[in-house]
Design an enzyme around this catalytic site. Sequence first.
Site, short mmCIF file in Angstrom:
data_model
loop_
_atom_site.label_atom_id
_atom_site.label_comp_id
_atom_site.label_asym_id
_atom_site.label_seq_id
_atom_site.Cartn_x
_atom_site.Cartn_y
_atom_site.Cartn_z
CG ASP A 80 -7.78 60.02 83.44
OD1 ASP A 80 -7.37 59.57 84.54
OD2 ASP A 80 -8.99 60.00 83.11
CE1 TYR A 84 -7.18 57.95 79.90
CE2 TYR A 84 -8.03 58.92 77.87
CZ TYR A 84 -8.24 58.29 79.09
OH TYR A 84 -9.52 57.98 79.47
CD GLU A 141 -11.15 56.43 76.41
OE1 GLU A 141 -10.66 57.48 76.88
OE2 GLU A 141 -11.79 55.63 77.11
#
Length: 347
Positions: A134, A116, A33
């Site tokens: 996102d 996020y 991520e």
Amino acid sequence: MNFSKSLIRWYLENKRDLPWRKTDNPYLIWLSEIMLQQTRVAQGTPYFMSFTANFPTVFDLAAANEEQVLKLWQGLGYYSRARNLHKTAQFIATELSGKFPDNYNDLLQLKGVGEYTAAAIASFSYNEPVPVVDGNVFRVLSRYFEVETDIASASAKKEFAALAFELMPKDKPAMFNQAIMEFGALQCVPKSPNCSICIFNTSCAALQKKKVDQLPVKSKKLKVRNRYFNYLVVLDENQNTIIQKRTAKGIWHNLYEFPLIETEKTEDFDCIAERIQSCFFNENELESLSEINTEAIIHKLSHQHLHIKFWKVRVKGIIENGINSKVLKTFPFPIVIHNFIEKDFLN
């Protein structure tokens, strides 16, 4: 039509085979991520494979030195991500005995982990029902439901997160989050999506009202700043050179570069020669000066365009603490300098 069921069904039939989707290990999910922030999957995947090969656990990453981490990160950009990644690995290894926090709120406390990323780790590793928001999620939801909120506004993330949470099957948060992001990446793409094959082409509000290309609404970005970098590739009689570390905060912090003259605009030979003699070498030390690239290389960052020229500066005698080309290649550089070294250095 049940939006979530249709979306998950589409995902199971169309999802890409990505390495971080085969695990619920929070270290690997966190790594992927962080890498995929501001980075396309195709670009980020080789870096993920390289990092996991070199640092298979959070303890391995924590034990590395920063230059090793930056060298492996070289070319991925936004280098503060790599520095924060390293510091967070050290914190988890030493302060948390190698165990990642197991919930969204605690994950948010980690350096470099925003809303996020915390939501992604919490849902993918621990199945916590928190929505990820996102660019893909903004796009899918704004089009399907015709949401005209400016996604650059302060309230947008909260509004879209609430909508995503309402849609999310609470027993399948990881699947839903993966599905909506994948749908935005593969089907509901930013420009010219193929709506004729979309599973939602009979229920998408934007398509019905011919507003697909108008959504999501996003206000214009900040003005781009132009900067002019003149790098001095200094060579002595042994073909050794010198580099320096960028210690100031800002772009490329803690990466290496050649000695730099930054100017207000593109400057000619005489100006650079004068600056070299006033700041670096006097006339007796210089043997020759020449342009390596006559046209500036334009390197685009998010809010800056760098106009880069390399100048070959030959000096008499031996440079103190000079390094050869083999040693030079072991240091972490911004990708534009790395590419120059690989292609043009000593040519």
